[in-house]
Design a protein around this motif. Sequence first.
Motif, mmCIF file in Angstrom:
data_model
loop_
_atom_site.group_PDB
_atom_site.id
_atom_site.type_symbol
_atom_site.label_atom_id
_atom_site.label_comp_id
_atom_site.label_asym_id
_atom_site.label_seq_id
_atom_site.Cartn_x
_atom_site.Cartn_y
_atom_site.Cartn_z
ATOM 1 N N ASP A 1 13.370 -2.469 -40.130
ATOM 2 C CA ASP A 1 13.684 -3.848 -39.729
ATOM 3 C C ASP A 1 14.031 -4.719 -40.937
ATOM 4 N N LYS B 1 9.603 -9.742 -34.185
ATOM 5 C CA LYS B 1 9.038 -8.573 -33.508
ATOM 6 C C LYS B 1 8.852 -8.897 -32.019
ATOM 7 N N THR C 1 6.697 -10.445 -49.682
ATOM 8 C CA THR C 1 6.959 -11.852 -49.393
ATOM 9 C C THR C 1 6.175 -12.262 -48.164
ATOM 10 N N GLY D 1 6.342 -10.909 -37.984
ATOM 11 C CA GLY D 1 6.969 -12.215 -37.818
ATOM 12 C C GLY D 1 7.482 -12.454 -36.419
ATOM 13 N N TRP E 1 11.252 -6.407 -42.971
ATOM 14 C CA TRP E 1 10.236 -7.238 -42.329
ATOM 15 C C TRP E 1 9.252 -6.398 -41.537
ATOM 16 N N SER F 1 6.746 -18.732 -39.239
ATOM 17 C CA SER F 1 7.809 -17.763 -38.971
ATOM 18 C C SER F 1 8.770 -18.382 -37.970
ATOM 19 N N GLU G 1 5.271 -14.651 -41.545
ATOM 20 C CA GLU G 1 6.098 -13.447 -41.584
ATOM 21 C C GLU G 1 5.887 -12.770 -42.930
ATOM 22 N N GLU H 1 19.415 -5.817 -46.453
ATOM 23 C CA GLU H 1 18.275 -6.718 -46.335
ATOM 24 C C GLU H 1 18.768 -8.149 -46.183
ATOM 25 N N ALA I 1 9.074 -1.038 -42.943
ATOM 26 C CA ALA I 1 10.030 -2.021 -43.463
ATOM 27 C C ALA I 1 11.460 -1.500 -43.371
ATOM 28 N N LYS J 1 7.279 -9.523 -45.508
ATOM 29 C CA LYS J 1 8.352 -8.577 -45.839
ATOM 30 C C LYS J 1 7.904 -7.685 -46.988
#
Length: 132
Positions: A17, A26, A108, A23, A20, A113, A38, A131, A14, A40
């Motif tokens: 990115d 990527k 999340t 999703g 994330w 997505s 997606e 973020e 995480a 997170k």
Amino acid sequence: MSDSVYVGNAGKDAALDRGWILGHFKDADDPRHSEDVEIKWGVHPPGDERAQWVRGEERTALLVLISGRFRVELPGRSVLLEQQGDYVVWGHGVDHSWIAEEESVVLTVRWPSVPGYAVPPEEDKANGRQEP
């Protein structure tokens, strides 16, 4: 090992990115690429908040508190997640924002997505955020 298998650590991946781990964002050849969902792993310091409200939401979302104290703002309603496992679900058309009242970790899941919801990087940096 098959190219369609990925093994990782949510906390480490995480951080690479903006939180994330799965999703549409990527690479297409990455097993974590999905246009259906997606995910997170959000790690938030106290006082961390979304730089702007999400408007015109077209996705459904599930946000689960792993640790900390986290508030989700919805039109006309404020939801406080304060016990591990507390969660909130909102759907299509429900705008939202959030703030970490304490250091928090949240998971999340959103579907589908689709692009178009990230806070522009210049606004993130202006607010000291990393973020979306």
